[in-house]
Structure formats: C-alpha cells, structure tokens
Design a protein around this motif. Sequence first.
Motif, PDB file in Angstrom:
ATOM      1  N   PHE A  62      44.730  56.323  69.871  1.00  0.00           N
ATOM      2  CA  PHE A  62      45.390  56.486  68.580  1.00  0.00           C
ATOM      3  C   PHE A  62      45.380  55.159  67.834  1.00  0.00           C
ATOM      4  O   PHE A  62      45.131  54.099  68.414  1.00  0.00           O
ATOM      5  CB  PHE A  62      46.821  57.008  68.743  1.00  0.00           C
ATOM      6  CG  PHE A  62      47.758  56.027  69.369  1.00  0.00           C
ATOM      7  CD1 PHE A  62      48.448  55.097  68.598  1.00  0.00           C
ATOM      8  CD2 PHE A  62      47.944  56.012  70.740  1.00  0.00           C
ATOM      9  CE1 PHE A  62      49.296  54.182  69.191  1.00  0.00           C
ATOM     10  CE2 PHE A  62      48.795  55.103  71.341  1.00  0.00           C
ATOM     11  CZ  PHE A  62      49.472  54.182  70.564  1.00  0.00           C
ATOM     12  N   VAL A  63      45.676  55.238  66.553  1.00  0.00           N
ATOM     13  CA  VAL A  63      45.806  54.051  65.713  1.00  0.00           C
ATOM     14  C   VAL A  63      47.074  54.207  64.868  1.00  0.00           C
ATOM     15  O   VAL A  63      47.424  55.321  64.469  1.00  0.00           O
ATOM     16  CB  VAL A  63      44.556  53.836  64.820  1.00  0.00           C
ATOM     17  CG1 VAL A  63      44.379  54.979  63.829  1.00  0.00           C
ATOM     18  CG2 VAL A  63      44.609  52.502  64.103  1.00  0.00           C
ATOM     19  N   LEU A  78      40.680  62.961  68.253  1.00  0.00           N
ATOM     20  CA  LEU A  78      40.212  64.017  69.137  1.00  0.00           C
ATOM     21  C   LEU A  78      38.742  64.277  68.824  1.00  0.00           C
ATOM     22  O   LEU A  78      38.256  63.896  67.758  1.00  0.00           O
ATOM     23  CB  LEU A  78      41.019  65.298  68.904  1.00  0.00           C
ATOM     24  CG  LEU A  78      42.542  65.166  68.967  1.00  0.00           C
ATOM     25  CD1 LEU A  78      43.208  66.458  68.532  1.00  0.00           C
ATOM     26  CD2 LEU A  78      42.983  64.769  70.362  1.00  0.00           C
ATOM     27  N   LEU A  79      38.061  64.932  69.704  1.00  0.00           N
ATOM     28  CA  LEU A  79      36.672  65.283  69.455  1.00  0.00           C
ATOM     29  C   LEU A  79      36.611  66.222  68.243  1.00  0.00           C
ATOM     30  O   LEU A  79      37.133  67.331  68.287  1.00  0.00           O
ATOM     31  CB  LEU A  79      36.062  65.967  70.679  1.00  0.00           C
ATOM     32  CG  LEU A  79      34.609  66.396  70.547  1.00  0.00           C
ATOM     33  CD1 LEU A  79      33.702  65.174  70.373  1.00  0.00           C
ATOM     34  CD2 LEU A  79      34.178  67.189  71.764  1.00  0.00           C
ATOM     35  N   GLY A 106      39.590  67.752  60.160  1.00  0.00           N
ATOM     36  CA  GLY A 106      38.293  67.570  60.810  1.00  0.00           C
ATOM     37  C   GLY A 106      37.634  68.901  61.082  1.00  0.00           C
ATOM     38  O   GLY A 106      38.277  69.960  61.035  1.00  0.00           O
ATOM     39  N   PRO A 107      36.338  68.869  61.378  1.00  0.00           N
ATOM     40  CA  PRO A 107      35.582  70.109  61.554  1.00  0.00           C
ATOM     41  C   PRO A 107      36.037  70.976  62.734  1.00  0.00           C
ATOM     42  O   PRO A 107      35.854  72.192  62.702  1.00  0.00           O
ATOM     43  CB  PRO A 107      34.138  69.645  61.730  1.00  0.00           C
ATOM     44  CG  PRO A 107      34.215  68.210  62.101  1.00  0.00           C
ATOM     45  CD  PRO A 107      35.481  67.688  61.502  1.00  0.00           C
ATOM     46  N   LEU A 108      36.632  70.379  63.760  1.00  0.00           N
ATOM     47  CA  LEU A 108      37.094  71.171  64.914  1.00  0.00           C
ATOM     48  C   LEU A 108      38.614  71.365  64.926  1.00  0.00           C
ATOM     49  O   LEU A 108      39.199  71.689  65.957  1.00  0.00           O
ATOM     50  CB  LEU A 108      36.627  70.533  66.219  1.00  0.00           C
ATOM     51  CG  LEU A 108      35.114  70.538  66.456  1.00  0.00           C
ATOM     52  CD1 LEU A 108      34.779  69.892  67.783  1.00  0.00           C
ATOM     53  CD2 LEU A 108      34.559  71.953  66.390  1.00  0.00           C
ATOM     54  N   ARG A 109      39.246  71.198  63.754  1.00  0.00           N
ATOM     55  CA  ARG A 109      40.711  71.365  63.710  1.00  0.00           C
ATOM     56  C   ARG A 109      41.126  72.758  64.146  1.00  0.00           C
ATOM     57  O   ARG A 109      42.166  72.933  64.766  1.00  0.00           O
ATOM     58  CB  ARG A 109      41.255  71.010  62.344  1.00  0.00           C
ATOM     59  CG  ARG A 109      40.977  72.021  61.267  1.00  0.00           C
ATOM     60  CD  ARG A 109      41.632  71.596  59.962  1.00  0.00           C
ATOM     61  NE  ARG A 109      41.348  72.557  58.936  1.00  0.00           N
ATOM     62  CZ  ARG A 109      40.545  72.343  57.914  1.00  0.00           C
ATOM     63  NH1 ARG A 109      39.949  71.187  57.777  1.00  0.00           N
ATOM     64  NH2 ARG A 109      40.361  73.284  57.023  1.00  0.00           N
ATOM     65  N   TRP A 110      40.331  73.763  63.838  1.00  0.00           N
ATOM     66  CA  TRP A 110      40.660  75.144  64.212  1.00  0.00           C
ATOM     67  C   TRP A 110      40.756  75.274  65.742  1.00  0.00           C
ATOM     68  O   TRP A 110      41.632  75.948  66.261  1.00  0.00           O
ATOM     69  CB  TRP A 110      39.631  76.129  63.655  1.00  0.00           C
ATOM     70  CG  TRP A 110      38.246  75.913  64.225  1.00  0.00           C
ATOM     71  CD1 TRP A 110      37.278  75.087  63.739  1.00  0.00           C
ATOM     72  CD2 TRP A 110      37.719  76.482  65.416  1.00  0.00           C
ATOM     73  NE1 TRP A 110      36.165  75.104  64.548  1.00  0.00           N
ATOM     74  CE2 TRP A 110      36.411  75.968  65.594  1.00  0.00           C
ATOM     75  CE3 TRP A 110      38.215  77.384  66.354  1.00  0.00           C
ATOM     76  CZ2 TRP A 110      35.599  76.324  66.670  1.00  0.00           C
ATOM     77  CZ3 TRP A 110      37.390  77.734  67.422  1.00  0.00           C
ATOM     78  CH2 TRP A 110      36.101  77.206  67.568  1.00  0.00           C
ATOM     79  N   MET A 116      46.348  73.464  71.156  1.00  0.00           N
ATOM     80  CA  MET A 116      47.637  72.786  71.325  1.00  0.00           C
ATOM     81  C   MET A 116      48.607  72.971  70.167  1.00  0.00           C
ATOM     82  O   MET A 116      49.732  72.469  70.227  1.00  0.00           O
ATOM     83  CB  MET A 116      47.409  71.305  71.570  1.00  0.00           C
ATOM     84  CG  MET A 116      46.720  70.597  70.464  1.00  0.00           C
ATOM     85  SD  MET A 116      46.414  68.905  70.958  1.00  0.00           S
ATOM     86  CE  MET A 116      45.642  68.329  69.478  1.00  0.00           C
ATOM     87  N   GLY A 117      48.208  73.691  69.159  1.00  0.00           N
ATOM     88  CA  GLY A 117      49.054  73.854  67.982  1.00  0.00           C
ATOM     89  C   GLY A 117      50.410  74.468  68.261  1.00  0.00           C
ATOM     90  O   GLY A 117      51.432  73.970  67.782  1.00  0.00           O
TER      91      GLY A 117
END
Length: 140
Positions: A62-63, A78-79, A106-110, A116-117
């Motif tokens: 993390f940042v 995350l990836l 991001g593209p893999l947010r879904w 983990m949502g």
Amino acid sequence: MTIIATAHATSTAAPAAFFARWAAMATWPEWNNDTEWVRLDGPFVQGATGVLKPKGGPKVPFVVERLDDTEFVDVSKLLGARLTFDHQISAADGRTTISVTVSIDGPLRWLWTKIMGRDLAKSVRPDLDALITVAEGLPA
C-alpha cells in the motif's frame, strides 16, 4: 470507481488521537479485526509505503496517497485494481466527525469486489467504532 462501503461517526477524541492511531500501523490489529499485521516502511508521511496482511489473505502493498490535517488516504495495490481507504476528519464544538469510504477502481475491480467486497462492507462500521474506542482511551 465502485464504492464498497461508507461509515460516519462522531467522537469526543481530538483529531490528533485518530491520526496517532493511524500512524501507529503496527497497532491496527487492536481495532481492525480483518488485519493480521501492518508494516510501514519509514515514517507516516504522504508517499510512505508499506505492506498489510489481511487475515486469511495474501500480503498487500500500500501507499499513503494523501495525508494532511483533515484526511488520510491509503491505497492498496491489487492485481488489476486499486483499493482505497479514504479517512476524513473534521472537528467542531468539541466533537470529531470521522468518515471512512472504501472504494475500488481498475479493470479487475468487479472481480475484487466479488471476492472481498461483502466482507469489507461488513467490517467498515465495526472497525470505525473500535478505532473510536481506542482513540478515546477506552478498552477496545
């Protein structure tokens, strides 16, 4: 961007008490039930990096993306996605208001939202309540 959860609360603790708890990342498991451990690489400043180990999950870098006297924003990489925890603070009339918003982009947010949502959404309010208890100096 997808908002996973938002929680708001008020406290008698000063804003500095919350920033002190956020800065002491090694103590996060005391009030954040989903966190096994957190390591910050250096001082708690904007741009600082670290690694977080969620319970039952892999290590996540993390940042500290933003940090000033009214907000603390950390972003986990995350990836294919970025998981953001946005903490906002304001004080008035002897009360501190804390707002936490968890979002992902991001593209893999879904995919990450599916993985983990639900757990993140369920933990935001209890974690905020536990943080308030610790910041107010009461037993957690």
